[in-house]
Write an enzyme that holds these catalytic residues in place. Structure first.
Site, PDB file in Angstrom:
ATOM      1  CE1 TYR A  66      -3.205  -2.971   0.550  1.00 28.09           C
ATOM      2  CE2 TYR A  66      -2.227  -3.220   2.724  1.00 28.09           C
ATOM      3  CZ  TYR A  66      -3.052  -3.689   1.713  1.00 28.09           C
ATOM      4  OH  TYR A  66      -3.710  -4.883   1.886  1.00 28.09           O
TER       5      TYR A  66
ATOM      6  CE1 TYR B 258      -8.114  -5.652   1.790  1.00 21.81           C
ATOM      7  CE2 TYR B 258      -7.898  -7.074   3.710  1.00 21.81           C
ATOM      8  CZ  TYR B 258      -7.376  -6.537   2.555  1.00 21.81           C
ATOM      9  OH  TYR B 258      -6.113  -6.896   2.141  1.00 21.81           O
TER      10      TYR B 258
ATOM     11  CG  ASP C 262     -12.656 -13.048   5.742  1.00 24.49           C
ATOM     12  OD1 ASP C 262     -11.842 -13.465   6.582  1.00 24.49           O
ATOM     13  OD2 ASP C 262     -12.355 -12.204   4.874  1.00 24.49           O
TER      14      ASP C 262
ATOM     15  CE  LYS D 225      -5.493  -9.930   9.113  1.00 22.83           C
ATOM     16  NZ  LYS D 225      -4.250  -9.404   8.539  1.00 22.83           N
TER      17      LYS D 225
END
Length: 433
Positions: A23, A149, A248, A275
């Site tokens: 990013y 997201y 998710d 994660k």
């Protein structure tokens, strides 16, 4: 040629010259980190700062946890990697057993991948092949809600918010999915939830294969919270309509939002985890699903096999570390740690609601968010927090933290003071414009 260790200045110079960070434009400066232990990052300039981001929400047990280090050492002495096509190994099987133990009983099939984004890709493939397998090849699109997201690979990007997210650049290139409005915020009334789900029901046309959402917490799309009752109603809608429910939980899972998983007891058809799966030790993700989904894909119409196979799928090192991480979570210390962090974040951040320029303050589990009225200057706010001994990574209008579960009350107080300073820096910039 002998290679000499680089000093911190060389690391920063060569990084800017050659390495592209996420990013960011090529050449954007980045802070060198020399080591990490517990909640602390040791920077190349000698400073030690609290990692209030859990290094993108993954390092829940703290950095370099001795149990995870030991698990990696044990596995490295035996086998670091072997292909998973046609072969298997003990770490993958032990991890699958652990995952099945901590998730809903309907989830009995485990597919490993390298990252959360790829876990979502796999989930989408599962949903599409499932619909083919049960005789509905026309079901080729997904339904989701705005503000979400799900990752940066192409199928995952297609279910991220198409306007407010990070992927508007790809409009016209991504698959065209169906978007409901952003979900009602936490504290919605039963009537508001019913009205929202009824509206979502009207969006389920004959071509919808599955619905995918981040339950309870929308992560990088805006750090918004919503009610479990809403998730339960959405799950029931999917069942009634014959489409799959994909949860998710890459960000919300593993205790971060106050439960091991936000969808506990709701029996998602497909569950994505990542994660904190390895405690942030290394990259690994998994997509879990049901026997019914597996059977449909196994049929000739469903393709006979799930058409996906990462090279490092079920990497033994990662699986061994993940198994130890899951065992640590099963021991349940987080059930005390996370509520304590939540209480401390509420005490420390709620007063900021009165500050000029602050639009909202919200806390859930080990997540603290200060939403500003205007977009923040990332460099200025990050520097202000660093001056108070804390690493954060604001984005958009959000100054937020997701600290490791091992943080003490003193750590959280320092984090809240740093957020206060970051808010001040953001407000000062706004006043000077």
């Amino acid at each position: 040629m002998m290679v000499h260790p680089l000093d911190p200045a060389d690391v920063q110079r060569l990084d800017s010259a050659h390495i592209w960070h996420p990013y960011a434009a090529a050449g954007t400066p980045a802070l060198p980190v020399e080591s990490a232990s517990g909640v602390t990052l040791a920077l190349g300039d000698g400073r030690e700062v609290i990692d209030a981001m859990s290094s993108w929400w993954a390092v829940v047990h703290g950095h370099s946890h001795p149990r995870l280090v030991a698990a990696a050492h044990r596995q490295a002495e035996t086998m670091s990697h072997v292909m998973f096509g046609g072969l298997t190994h003990r770490p993958a099987v032990e991890l699958a057993q652990a995952l099945i133990e901590v998730t809903d009983p309907v989830l009995t099939k485990v597919f490993y991948s390298d990252s959360g984004s790829v876990a979502v890709e796999v989930a989408i493939k599962m949903a599409l092949q499932y619909q083919r397998g049960i005789g509905h090849p026309e079901r080729r699109r997904l339904l989701t809600w705005r503000g979400g997201y799900h990752g940066d690979t192409f199928a995952a990007m297609s279910v991220c918010d198409p306007e407010g997210g990070m992927h508007a650049l790809w409009e016209g290139t991504l698959a065209q999915q169906v978007f409901a409005p952003a979900p009602p915020a936490r504290g919605a009334t039963p009537d508001q939830i019913t009205e929202y789900v009824d509206n979502m029901d009207g969006l389920i046309a004959d071509d919808i294969a599955a619905l995918i959402i981040e339950p309870i917490v929308q992560g990088a799309g805006g750090m918004r919270f919503h009610d479990r009752a809403l998730v339960a109603a959405v799950r029931e809608l999917c069942e009634r309509k014959g489409i799959l429910f994909i949860a998710d939980e890459i960000a919300s899972g593993w205790g971060r939002a106050g439960k091991m998983f936000a969808t506990e007891g709701l029996n998602p058809d497909i569950l994505c985890v990542g994660k904190a799966l390895t405690g942030g030790f290394m990259t690994l993700a998994a997509t879990l699903t049901t026997q019914a989904v597996a059977d449909a894909i196994k049929s000739p119409a469903g393709g006979g096999a799930l058409m996906h196979g990462p090279t490092f799928m079920a990497n033994p090192l990662a699986c061994a570390v993940a198994t130890e991480s899951v065992r640590m979570l099963q021991e349940g210390q987080w059930r005390v740690q996370v509520p304590a962090i939540e209480s401390a974040l509420l005490d420390g951040l709620e007063p900021l609601r009165q500050r000029e320029g602050v639009a909202d303050v919200r806390v859930l589990g080990a997540i603290g968010v200060v939403e500003m009225a205007e977009p923040v200057d990332m460099s200025r706010t990050t520097a202000a927090a660093l001056d108070h001994g804390v690493w954060i990574r604001p984005f958009g209008r959000l100054i937020y933290v997701m600290p490791p579960y091992i943080c003490t009350p003193e750590h959280i107080a320092t984090i809240c003071a740093a957020v206060d300073a970051a808010v001040g820096a953001a407000t000062k910039r706004t006043e000077n414009q």
